[in-house]
Design an enzyme around this catalytic site. Structure first.
Site, PDB file in Angstrom:
ATOM      1  N   VAL A   1      52.793  55.384  45.534  1.00  0.00           N
ATOM      2  CA  VAL A   1      52.886  56.823  45.348  1.00  0.00           C
ATOM      3  C   VAL A   1      51.556  57.507  45.619  1.00  0.00           C
ATOM      4  CG1 VAL A   1      52.433  56.673  42.852  1.00  0.00           C
ATOM      5  CG2 VAL A   1      53.671  58.643  43.785  1.00  0.00           C
TER       6      VAL A   1
ATOM      7  N   CYS B   1      36.422  44.042  48.754  1.00  0.00           N
ATOM      8  CA  CYS B   1      37.414  44.596  49.678  1.00  0.00           C
ATOM      9  C   CYS B   1      37.260  46.106  49.811  1.00  0.00           C
ATOM     10  CB  CYS B   1      38.816  44.241  49.212  1.00  0.00           C
ATOM     11  SG  CYS B   1      40.130  44.928  50.255  1.00  0.00           S
TER      12      CYS B   1
ATOM     13  N   CYS C   1      45.051  41.709  45.250  1.00  0.00           N
ATOM     14  CA  CYS C   1      46.402  41.629  45.801  1.00  0.00           C
ATOM     15  C   CYS C   1      46.738  40.259  46.363  1.00  0.00           C
ATOM     16  CB  CYS C   1      46.581  42.690  46.871  1.00  0.00           C
ATOM     17  SG  CYS C   1      45.388  42.600  48.238  1.00  0.00           S
TER      18      CYS C   1
END
Length: 459
Positions: free
Chosen positions: A124, A210, A306
């Site tokens: 979102v 990252c 992730c």
């Protein structure tokens, strides 16, 4: 794009077959996506499969314009479109996957005032950032390596499902979406250093590595490639004037603030960046997505780190072949009080999983990789007031707020410059300070220094 499986993006050719063409690589660096300028006629081929279903496209391209297209399953014929215009064409999921795989490495465009590259995670936050960017936005999703054996590998921000969600958001708004396959670069730049860090007895933070380096370097390179003025992301942070220059600053929403993760961004890149969500709350973001009728309005939060796919780092390292070897668990005097099954399973401040009972709670104090030893002690033995950091100090010595772990509160400190970074003297002891973690310095909410913790001591 793992082979086979039940999701699109299973594999791809994504290759360029040159037919009497000449290619020239521009703006290429070892850590960036190379821009390819094509002269003459070139074939671009991409494919994708899901189970027994398969789709492929072949494009004949002159420069950046498609002369002919063999691309069944798309909503329209691609002939006459530029590659950037083709990136906004929808259709059957596998066919669109194949098209994305074909054009991703080759897409480029001349500079266009107002064009904004928007990093899309499929969630979102990035969707609302896309809304803020308006009609000149170009969505881009980085396909990064995720442990295929993790328990939730399909729910992270760089999974095939996330790529599809990001693309569908762009296409619903009539905007182009580009996928960049950076799995191998990501594994080399982020995953492998993470593994080495734990093997050396450190506690690395891959999200800082990252977000503060790899991801934005690739995204800015892509923005250059498509002629975009700026890069927008859905991070909760702000860019402010501070000390005569630009700086990352805390977001308005303290719960969602991500300035810590972005603290190591190169200062030279800040003029190109835009964080449209930095001044609002997550609740406001979801409300904006719902008002726009976006399907991702209720999508759950993505996982940190992730590539772990929702797993604990210990399970990940075990799957990656890190050996579980029994070793001594010792107290501060060196007396053995138990055994453990691998020093890399422990980090300073850890209390659970020690496997010993004592009159008072014990915590991991340090690990010693060479002897496979874990040192434990009472909480007060974790207290650290002096911290050495290798990194960047953006101003001279003085007073700062120092944040030494992502989920730890900032503490007051005095900072002094050192040869390769800076030294901190904390106003009060911090507990669980771990070499390998990131120290971020703030002044009035703005980041004024950041780096990797090298060592810490009680005084």
């Amino acid at each position: 794009m793992s082979g086979g499986g039940t999701h699109p993006l299973g594999t791809h050719l994504a290759c360029q077959v040159h037919t009497g063409a000449v290619s020239r690589r521009d703006r290429g660096t070892p850590s960036s996506v190379a821009t390819t300028t094509l002269v003459g006629m070139t074939d671009l081929i991409g494919d994708s499969w899901r189970g027994a279903e398969w789709a492929a496209v072949r494009l004949e391209v002159e420069g950046q314009r498609i002369a002919r297209a063999d691309a069944p399953g798309l909503d329209r014929d691609l002939a006459g479109l530029t590659l950037l215009e083709a990136a906004a064409v929808g259709g059957e999921t596998l066919a669109v996957d194949a098209l994305a795989n074909a054009i991703g490495p080759a897409i480029a465009a001349e500079p266009s005032p107002g064009r904004t590259a928007v990093a899309m995670s499929g969630g979102v936050d990035s969707a609302v950032a896309l809304l803020a960017a308006g009609r000149a936005a170009v969505g881009v999703t980085l396909r990064l390596w995720v442990d295929p054996d993790a328990r939730a590998s399909e729910r992270v921000c760089c999974s095939p499902a996330a790529v599809i969600a990001a693309r569908e958001t762009c296409h619903r708004l009539g905007l182009p979406h580009v996928t960049l396959d950076l799995r191998e670069r990501f594994r080399s730049a982020v995953v492998e250093p993470f593994e080495r860090g734990y093997m050396r007895g450190k506690t690395p933070n891959p999200c800082v590595l990252c977000n503060g380096g790899f991801r934005f370097e690739e995204l800015i390179s892509f923005a250059d490639r498509i002629g975009a003025d700026r890069l927008a992301t859905g991070h909760y942070a702000r860019i402010v004037e501070h000390g005569g220059g630009l700086a990352i600053a805390r977001a308005a929403d303290p719960v969602k603030d991500q300035s810590y993760m972005l603290a190591t961004l190169a200062l030279a890149s800040l003029a190109r960046l835009w964080f449209p969500l930095g001044g609002q709350t997550k609740k406001e973001t979801r409300a904006q997505a719902e008002a726009a009728g976006l399907a991702v309005a209720g999508r759950p939060e993505s996982q940190e780190a992730c590539f772990l796919g929702g797993d604990d780092y210990r399970a990940f390292l075990s799957r990656r072949g890190v050996r579980a070897a029994s070793g001594p668990l010792v107290d501060e005097e060196g007396r053995q009080i138990g055994r453990h099954d691998g020093y890399w399973r422990f980090t300073p401040g850890q209390r659970r999983g020690l496997g010993v009972s004592a009159a008072r709670p014990l915590y991991a104090l340090e690990t010693r990789p060479q002897s496979n030893t874990v040192v434990v002690g009472p909480r007060e033995a974790l207290a650290r007031r002096r911290v050495s950091v290798r990194g960047r100090l953006d101003r001279g010595a003085g007073r700062v707020e120092a944040k030494l772990r992502h989920r730890s509160p900032a503490v007051g400190a005095t900072v002094t410059a050192a040869a390769r970074g800076f030294e901190l003297l904390l106003d009060e002891p911090a507990y669980g300070v771990a070499p390998g973690q990131t120290a971020v310095l703030y002044d009035e909410g703005a980041v004024v220094g950041a780096g990797t913790i090298v060592s810490a001591s009680a005084d």
